[in-house]
Design an enzyme around this catalytic site. Sequence first.
Site, PDB file in Angstrom:
ATOM      1  N   SER A 153      42.528 -10.572 -32.318  1.00 53.13           N
ATOM      2  CA  SER A 153      41.192 -10.272 -32.497  1.00 53.13           C
ATOM      3  C   SER A 153      41.388  -9.456 -31.277  1.00 53.13           C
ATOM      4  CB  SER A 153      40.172 -11.701 -32.287  1.00 53.13           C
ATOM      5  OG  SER A 153      41.395 -12.849 -33.026  1.00 53.13           O
ATOM      6  N   ASP A 212      45.717 -23.546 -26.285  1.00 50.79           N
ATOM      7  CA  ASP A 212      46.605 -22.817 -27.792  1.00 50.79           C
ATOM      8  C   ASP A 212      47.359 -22.819 -27.857  1.00 50.79           C
ATOM      9  OD1 ASP A 212      45.879 -21.734 -30.080  1.00 50.79           O
ATOM     10  OD2 ASP A 212      46.081 -19.379 -28.876  1.00 50.79           O
ATOM     11  N   LYS A 242      50.026  -5.600 -23.478  1.00 53.93           N
ATOM     12  CA  LYS A 242      49.381  -6.388 -24.451  1.00 53.93           C
ATOM     13  C   LYS A 242      47.928  -5.215 -24.234  1.00 53.93           C
ATOM     14  CE  LYS A 242      47.475 -10.206 -23.562  1.00 53.93           C
ATOM     15  NZ  LYS A 242      47.319 -12.002 -23.804  1.00 53.93           N
TER      16      LYS A 242
END
Length: 384
Positions: A36, A151, A57
Amino acid sequence: MFLFHSKTTKLNKELSKTNILKSDGYIILDHISNGSYGEVRHAKYIQEDNELNLVVKIIDTRQTSKDYVSKFLPRELDIIRQINHPYIIYTHSILQKKAVLFVFMAFAERGDLLQYIIDHGALKEKQARIWFRQVALAVQYLHTMEIVHRDIKCENILITEHYTVKLTDFGFSKFVSSKRLNCSTYCCSLGYAPPEILTTRPYDGKTSDIWSLGVVLYVMLNKKMPFNRKNMKLMYKQQVKRDWEHQPSVEKIISENVKLCIDNILQPEPRKRWTIDQILHSDWIKMNHRLVNMTDQESFALVEAQNQDKTVYQKHLKKIKADRSDTQQILGRRSPRFFSIAQQLESISSSNRETNDRNTSKYMLKRSLRIDNILNNKNDLIKN
């Protein structure tokens, strides 16, 4: 693997062409996945004659929501700077170049658990017990530090070259207070969300994590999700009525202890749901007596978490300053603190073996089981 997606390919092209962190020793390589708020790529950190394989990342804060930059991103950075556990993917460093953040992490060579199950099929109960215990120990460590993950799912459990699993992706994680209902944000992937989240009422982040662990264990053994994810209302009804069952072929071969374990984890009433300590001391885990006692590394990590001052948290990084042309280190370079005997032995012998994928997988799985026994035998001798 991660929840980050680049909204433009412009940054990707710039990174691949210029390698803007090359002067700092980092080489950014090929694309792995999107999510996202950014992109995940392979990377290398080169220092003198040493090369370290990493993933990075990449988060461009100019392309993300203000809520993410001001709330979720600072939480994630705070948490990954503080955690260190043998079954959590370690963060090597965090760098900032103008408005772009680079989070360098360990590279898990065998991908994520979901893809592994898709490629190799449901796990045998013996292997599921070892991997599930490792993830449960990681969650125990986080909960001891008053951190909830929010998560937990198969895609966020990575498998190393030596068949150890590592929990990753702390984008929805947060520190929680001691009160029972300490979370209100809708987090967690739908298939792994407990009924209290589906009703959008305040919930206990720790018991929510436990439910997600139960779904992970079910998927490990059955190679399918326990509930219908296409219809949220139907999924909620299935959860509260406990309307799920094992695959017929699995039902015949798994133990009653693992069935009982899943039953108590996928408990729709949060107060009746097993705690992480009940899971780790369950009869199912005890079926392998070598998993009852912690290794030295596991114990060391938990003791550190217990001794941490829970009343003093590091302040959030309130704002990402985008006007810096130099490279700012948010987290300096650090090496992993936890090395397994498996890694040491494998580093010695890896150059002498052919890398046939199927044969290597079987060999390494058996070897990981043997070395796990060695580790626990060693721990038993120390304690006795």
